[in-house]
Structures are given as C-alpha cells and as structure tokens.
Design a protein around this motif. Sequence first.
Motif, PDB file in Angstrom:
ATOM      1  N   LYS A  83       0.761  -1.137  -0.014  1.00  0.00           N
ATOM      2  CA  LYS A  83       0.014   0.061  -0.048  1.00  0.00           C
ATOM      3  C   LYS A  83       0.898   1.026  -0.020  1.00  0.00           C
ATOM      4  CE  LYS A  83      -4.088  -2.135   1.191  1.00  0.00           C
ATOM      5  NZ  LYS A  83      -5.716  -1.673   1.940  1.00  0.00           N
ATOM      6  N   LEU A  99      -5.961  -3.950  10.308  1.00  0.00           N
ATOM      7  CA  LEU A  99      -5.912  -4.727   8.865  1.00  0.00           C
ATOM      8  C   LEU A  99      -5.559  -3.772   7.679  1.00  0.00           C
ATOM      9  CD1 LEU A  99      -5.610  -7.833   8.121  1.00  0.00           C
ATOM     10  CD2 LEU A  99      -7.855  -7.701   7.625  1.00  0.00           C
ATOM     11  N   TRP A 107       0.663  -7.449   8.921  1.00  0.00           N
ATOM     12  CA  TRP A 107      -0.419  -7.468   8.127  1.00  0.00           C
ATOM     13  C   TRP A 107      -0.773  -9.114   8.252  1.00  0.00           C
ATOM     14  CZ3 TRP A 107      -1.054 -10.140   3.417  1.00  0.00           C
ATOM     15  CH2 TRP A 107      -2.409 -10.512   3.090  1.00  0.00           C
ATOM     16  N   ARG A 111      -4.179 -10.906   9.320  1.00  0.00           N
ATOM     17  CA  ARG A 111      -5.058 -11.292   8.333  1.00  0.00           C
ATOM     18  C   ARG A 111      -5.580 -12.808   8.567  1.00  0.00           C
ATOM     19  NH1 ARG A 111      -8.000  -8.937   3.567  1.00  0.00           N
ATOM     20  NH2 ARG A 111      -9.317 -11.070   2.791  1.00  0.00           N
ATOM     21  N   GLY A 276     -16.342   0.106   6.870  1.00  0.00           N
ATOM     22  CA  GLY A 276     -17.419  -0.905   6.660  1.00  0.00           C
ATOM     23  C   GLY A 276     -18.988  -0.080   6.426  1.00  0.00           C
ATOM     24  N   THR A 280     -20.787   0.919   2.643  1.00  0.00           N
ATOM     25  CA  THR A 280     -22.154   0.112   2.570  1.00  0.00           C
ATOM     26  C   THR A 280     -23.209   1.276   2.236  1.00  0.00           C
ATOM     27  OG1 THR A 280     -21.031  -1.658   3.607  1.00  0.00           O
ATOM     28  CG2 THR A 280     -23.578  -1.523   3.406  1.00  0.00           C
ATOM     29  N   ARG A 341      -0.994   1.082  -5.167  1.00  0.00           N
ATOM     30  CA  ARG A 341       0.139   0.303  -4.550  1.00  0.00           C
ATOM     31  C   ARG A 341       1.445   1.146  -5.012  1.00  0.00           C
ATOM     32  NH1 ARG A 341      -3.839  -1.801  -2.799  1.00  0.00           N
ATOM     33  NH2 ARG A 341      -4.421  -4.020  -2.752  1.00  0.00           N
ATOM     34  N   PRO A 400     -15.305  -4.078  -6.968  1.00  0.00           N
ATOM     35  CA  PRO A 400     -15.735  -2.927  -5.867  1.00  0.00           C
ATOM     36  C   PRO A 400     -14.896  -3.500  -4.467  1.00  0.00           C
ATOM     37  CG  PRO A 400     -17.501  -4.537  -6.521  1.00  0.00           C
ATOM     38  CD  PRO A 400     -16.447  -4.978  -7.659  1.00  0.00           C
ATOM     39  N   PHE A 401     -14.596  -4.720  -4.419  1.00  0.00           N
ATOM     40  CA  PHE A 401     -13.881  -5.034  -2.911  1.00  0.00           C
ATOM     41  C   PHE A 401     -12.340  -5.448  -3.326  1.00  0.00           C
ATOM     42  CE2 PHE A 401     -18.470  -6.302  -2.753  1.00  0.00           C
ATOM     43  CZ  PHE A 401     -18.748  -5.502  -1.344  1.00  0.00           C
ATOM     44  N   ARG A 406      -5.222  -8.794  -0.417  1.00  0.00           N
ATOM     45  CA  ARG A 406      -5.781  -7.657   0.458  1.00  0.00           C
ATOM     46  C   ARG A 406      -7.156  -7.300  -0.143  1.00  0.00           C
ATOM     47  NH1 ARG A 406      -1.520  -4.607   3.519  1.00  0.00           N
ATOM     48  NH2 ARG A 406      -3.282  -3.990   4.589  1.00  0.00           N
ATOM     49  N   CYS A 408     -11.116  -7.118   0.189  1.00  0.00           N
ATOM     50  CA  CYS A 408     -11.778  -6.674   1.254  1.00  0.00           C
ATOM     51  C   CYS A 408     -12.381  -7.948   2.314  1.00  0.00           C
ATOM     52  CB  CYS A 408     -13.068  -6.031   1.047  1.00  0.00           C
ATOM     53  SG  CYS A 408     -14.304  -5.395   2.109  1.00  0.00           S
ATOM     54  N   SER A 414     -20.779  -7.278   3.946  1.00  0.00           N
ATOM     55  CA  SER A 414     -21.206  -6.282   3.179  1.00  0.00           C
ATOM     56  C   SER A 414     -22.521  -6.461   2.264  1.00  0.00           C
ATOM     57  CB  SER A 414     -20.137  -5.102   2.826  1.00  0.00           C
ATOM     58  OG  SER A 414     -20.860  -4.146   2.073  1.00  0.00           O
ATOM     59  N   GLN A 418     -26.135  -5.168   2.537  1.00  0.00           N
ATOM     60  CA  GLN A 418     -26.695  -4.472   1.598  1.00  0.00           C
ATOM     61  C   GLN A 418     -28.146  -4.986   1.046  1.00  0.00           C
ATOM     62  OE1 GLN A 418     -24.088  -3.630  -1.719  1.00  0.00           O
ATOM     63  NE2 GLN A 418     -22.373  -3.562  -0.556  1.00  0.00           N
TER      64      GLN A 418
HETATM   65  C1  HEM Z   1     -19.795  -1.546   0.052  1.00  0.00           C
HETATM   66  C2  HEM Z   1     -18.976  -2.260   0.932  1.00  0.00           C
HETATM   67  C3  HEM Z   1     -17.315  -2.115   1.063  1.00  0.00           C
HETATM   68  C4  HEM Z   1     -16.560  -1.886  -0.231  1.00  0.00           C
HETATM   69  C5  HEM Z   1     -16.803  -1.097  -1.495  1.00  0.00           C
HETATM   70  C6  HEM Z   1     -15.155  -2.201   0.343  1.00  0.00           C
HETATM   71  C7  HEM Z   1     -14.077  -2.080  -0.448  1.00  0.00           C
HETATM   72  C8  HEM Z   1     -12.816  -2.533  -0.009  1.00  0.00           C
HETATM   73  C9  HEM Z   1     -11.757  -2.413  -0.911  1.00  0.00           C
HETATM   74  C10 HEM Z   1     -11.623  -2.032  -2.283  1.00  0.00           C
HETATM   75  C11 HEM Z   1     -10.804  -3.113  -0.195  1.00  0.00           C
HETATM   76  C12 HEM Z   1      -9.425  -3.305  -0.791  1.00  0.00           C
HETATM   77  C13 HEM Z   1      -8.519  -2.063  -0.794  1.00  0.00           C
HETATM   78  C14 HEM Z   1      -7.216  -2.156  -1.337  1.00  0.00           C
HETATM   79  O1  HEM Z   1      -6.843  -3.370  -1.987  1.00  0.00           O
HETATM   80  O2  HEM Z   1      -6.432  -1.138  -1.401  1.00  0.00           O
HETATM   81  C15 HEM Z   1     -11.187  -3.262   1.121  1.00  0.00           C
HETATM   82  C16 HEM Z   1     -10.535  -3.745   2.189  1.00  0.00           C
HETATM   83  C17 HEM Z   1     -10.781  -3.895   3.363  1.00  0.00           C
HETATM   84  N1  HEM Z   1     -12.193  -3.703   3.930  1.00  0.00           N
HETATM   85 FE1  HEM Z   1     -13.523  -3.326   2.694  1.00  0.00          FE
HETATM   86  N2  HEM Z   1     -15.334  -2.660   1.464  1.00  0.00           N
HETATM   87  C18 HEM Z   1     -16.510  -2.498   2.102  1.00  0.00           C
HETATM   88  C19 HEM Z   1     -17.091  -3.256   3.256  1.00  0.00           C
HETATM   89  C20 HEM Z   1     -16.230  -3.479   4.377  1.00  0.00           C
HETATM   90  C21 HEM Z   1     -16.809  -4.063   5.527  1.00  0.00           C
HETATM   91  C22 HEM Z   1     -18.286  -4.064   5.962  1.00  0.00           C
HETATM   92  C23 HEM Z   1     -15.790  -4.377   6.427  1.00  0.00           C
HETATM   93  C24 HEM Z   1     -15.672  -4.845   7.617  1.00  0.00           C
HETATM   94  C25 HEM Z   1     -16.815  -4.896   8.694  1.00  0.00           C
HETATM   95  C26 HEM Z   1     -14.531  -4.088   5.550  1.00  0.00           C
HETATM   96  C27 HEM Z   1     -13.383  -4.041   5.961  1.00  0.00           C
HETATM   97  C28 HEM Z   1     -12.192  -3.978   5.325  1.00  0.00           C
HETATM   98  C29 HEM Z   1     -10.904  -4.209   5.722  1.00  0.00           C
HETATM   99  C30 HEM Z   1     -10.518  -4.521   7.219  1.00  0.00           C
HETATM  100  C31 HEM Z   1     -10.131  -4.136   4.578  1.00  0.00           C
HETATM  101  C32 HEM Z   1      -8.573  -4.309   4.646  1.00  0.00           C
HETATM  102  C33 HEM Z   1      -8.089  -5.898   4.184  1.00  0.00           C
HETATM  103  C34 HEM Z   1      -6.753  -6.109   4.338  1.00  0.00           C
HETATM  104  O3  HEM Z   1      -5.992  -5.346   3.790  1.00  0.00           O
HETATM  105  O4  HEM Z   1      -6.406  -7.209   4.361  1.00  0.00           O
HETATM  106  N3  HEM Z   1     -14.877  -3.614   4.344  1.00  0.00           N
HETATM  107  N4  HEM Z   1     -12.354  -2.833   1.361  1.00  0.00           N
END
Ligand code: HEM
Length: 462
Positions: A83, A99, A107, A111, A276, A280, A341, A400-401, A406, A408, A414, A418
């Motif tokens: 990152k 995280l 990390w 994880r 989160g 959402t 990145r 989107p995730f 890494r 989400c 989520s 949703q």
């Molecule tokens: C629409 C809802 C959500 C979207 C669009 C979303 C999107 C993302 C994305 C794109 C990443 C990766 C970022 C990267 O690679 O630089 C990420 C990582 C993460 N998200 Fe989500 N997220 C959502 C909901 C949530 C929820 C509900 C939680 C926890 C309850 C959450 C916790 C995390 C965490 C902890 C990471 C870091 C994971 C890691 O680096 O190992 N997210 N999210």
Amino acid sequence: MQSLTISPPDARFRPKVPPPLREPLGLFAFLRAARANPITTWMEDHFTAPVVAGEGAMGRVTVVSDPDLIRYLFVENARNYRKDDLQRRVLAPGLGNGLLTAEGDEWRLQRRTLAPIFNARTVEGFAPAMNAAGARIARRLARRDGMRVDVALEMTRATLDVLERTIFTHGLPSDPDALGRAITRFLEAVGPIDPLDVFGVPAMVPRIGRLRARPAIRFFAEVVDALIDRRRDLMEAGAAPQDLLTLLLAAQDPETGKGLTDLEVKANIVTFIAAGHETTANALTWALYCLSQDGAARARLEAEVDAAAGQDGFHYPDLPFTKAVMEEAMRLFPPVPFMSRQAIRDDRIGRIKIPRGSLVMVAPYVLHRHRTLWDDPDAFVPERFLGPARQSISRYAYLPFGAGPRVCIGQSFSLQEQVILLAHAVRAMRFTLPPDHAPVTPLHRVTLRPEHGLRMQVERRG
Ligand code: HEM
C-alpha cells in the motif's frame, strides 16, 4: 466483452457523471481538481486504454485497467507491491495499525487471525442482526411517509446500526447518532487529499484536516476502550455474546496460537466501522437513486422483495435480483473508486516498465466503465449480474472489493447486509427523486457519494 439481450438501450438509465478530460491538466489545476473531486481528473484514455502511464504531481503513476494485468498486480506478483505512502498517510492517523493499513508480517499475522471471523458461517449468523436493523430503518422511514428524507443519512444510520448490533451486541454506552456524526466528521476531515501528503511533507508538519479529526479519533478510542474492558469481564464470566467484539478478543493465529493485543483489537474495531459503514451506505444510496430512475428495475425488485418477505425478515439467497441491483450500483458508483500500490522493486506490467517506488493504480470507477470491457458501460443494467451474463464478467474486470491477498475482508458481510437492508427499505417504501432536486453527481471523498446529497420523497407502499 459481455453481451446483453435485455431492455432496449434507449430505455436505460444513464446517470450523469463528470465527463472525462480530453487534455491533461496543468499541475495546479490538477491539484485543485484532485482536492475538490478526484474523479474529475480521469481522462478519456483511461476509459479506453488497458494501461496509462505518465508523470504527474505524484511522480510516475501507472493506471492498470486490463483484467489479466490486474491479476498479475494483485495476485501473481502481489508481494512486489505495498500500500503506498499516500494511502497510509491519509488513513493511518485515524485507523491505527488495523488490517486496512498494516503492512508486511504484521498484516499477514492479523489477516490470518481475522479471516475466520468473516467466514461464510459467521456472516450468515449475522443475518438476524441485519434484519433487525432493516426492520428498524423501515419503521423509521414509514414514520416519514410523504416527506423528503436525506437518503444518504438514513442509509448511514442503518449501516451503523448493523455494525453496532454485530460488533457490540449490548450497544454503545452513548447516543448512536453521536458516533455516526463523529465518524462522518472524521471521514470529512481526512477525506480531501492534502497537498502536504501528496508532496511527502513529513508527518510532524500538522495538517489542518487532521487536527479537526482529532476529537473524533479520541472519541472512538475512549468508547472502544470502555467496551473492551466490559467485554473481557463478560468473557471471564462465560456470559459474552458471540459478536465481532468477542470473536476479535478470542481470535488466535492458527499458526502460533497467539491472540491480538488490545491495541490491535481497538484498531480493527475502528477499521471495521470506518471501512464498513460509509462504503455500504453509499452503495445503498446509489442503488436507491438508480432505482428511482428505472421504473422496470424498481417494479421487478418490489415483486421480488414482496414475494420473499418472511416473518423474520429476509433470507439472503432468496433475493438474486436485489443482489444484482446492488452489484450494478457498485459497478457504476464503486464506493472505493481507486486502489493504489507502490512498487517495492523494478517490475514490468505487460510492456510497461514499473520503476521501484512508483505508484500503480487500479480504479474501479474507470475499470467498471471501461469501453473495452462492458457493453453500454454507463447504463444502469442490473441484469448484467444475473445468470449467464454474470458468468461472462471477468473476475478482474469488476472489483468493488479489490482482489488478491488484500481483498476486502468484509465483502460477504457487506453484500449480505446491502441486500437485506435494501429489501427492507423497498418492501416498506417507494423512493422518488423530486423534480426540483439538484443534479445527482458523484463526489469522491474517500468513498463515492452524491455531491449535493440525495433528498428523496418517501411514500409507504401498500
Ligand atoms: C460496499 C462496502 C465495501 C466496499 C466497497 C469495500 C471495499 C474494499 C476494498 C476495495 C478493499 C481493498 C483495498 C485495497 O486493496 O487497497 C477493502 C479492504 C478492506 N475492507 Fe472493505 N469494503 C466494504 C465493506 C467493508 C466492511 C463491511 C468491512 C468490515 C466489517 C470492511 C473491512 C475491510 C478491511 C478490514 C479491509 C482491509 C483488508 C486487508 O488489507 O487485508 N469492508 N474494502
């Protein structure tokens, strides 16, 4: 490219968005635009070329929008990318080393320890809490029958309610709206990209936005400390509820058997709330907006939720069209519009050289509207995410995730949330955009939200 045979193209809704630029902006114009609304800085090339590399205010930046090359970046050679400093400078002051912002061995350990907390069975176990939050928001909206409501605010209320019910079963010892306000203030304060961060000015130089965020950060920390203390007592007495807080306090690294420190537990609670809830809530807000402009999709959704409604709310697998609506809303308005990145060593992505230390970006906002990957990319077409059409979408064209190690961790949580919240809202109410509403266009502030808010008329259904 996927091909679709559904409603005639001229009947589809194409939300208004800032037009891509034809020419690059000069340095100061770029910085001004990046601070005001970064999505206005994307150029036409980004939406048509697989890779765009260039020198800019942030040094060399390579934007990758080719699914195979994204797989290389996020999966095959993920170890060569961390990152970037910009993200860490923007997020770490608020999130500590949870995280989302941790790197390297720290990390990996977190994880491994946290993964089981978000597995399918645990997430399924949260459905009753999500249904309870859905029923509550439906009741709240029903009391506003015939009125205009701030949809973004109501959806934020609902997602915070879900987090409270799933992280802290016994609730926060304070007014839940106060926490919501503190989180929103915090995100507002750290949201605009600070030019000091862009130029790598040392962290000891105070950022105005950061100073404004301090009370919000302190507030989180105090509330969460008190909750951890109370919960440890309950766990010792064998009376703790099985929510995320208990799971976090009991989590063990499967390789070493070690648990998380209190500081890590706290950082991750703050991370789950910050990562989160607004993401959402924004996905839900955009979905309700798109539905208000597409009568056929709205009618199909209403029919699905009416048929699926049960005594205890909704069962996630019974709502495939609702899920497709959410996925399509996140395609057009990805809550995380870009990921970045930094290369650890020199690399090559396809034919493009990636010098050590340079930035590589994947922008879901660009990727999801890329001219070579999607049929009618700017149109709202939930059917893309149903049946065989869904199968034809490349895993690395829809992110989107995120993807790779890494990705989400809260993805399934989520999506289930949703779908359940949207089902409750649409079962109870119909949402209409008043004709005198300001244009609904996206503003990029960490997440993607409607620039002038979204105040819709709500009417009780049936
Ligand atoms: C629409 C809802 C959500 C979207 C669009 C979303 C999107 C993302 C994305 C794109 C990443 C990766 C970022 C990267 O690679 O630089 C990420 C990582 C993460 N998200 Fe989500 N997220 C959502 C909901 C949530 C929820 C509900 C939680 C926890 C309850 C959450 C916790 C995390 C965490 C902890 C990471 C870091 C994971 C890691 O680096 O190992 N997210 N999210």
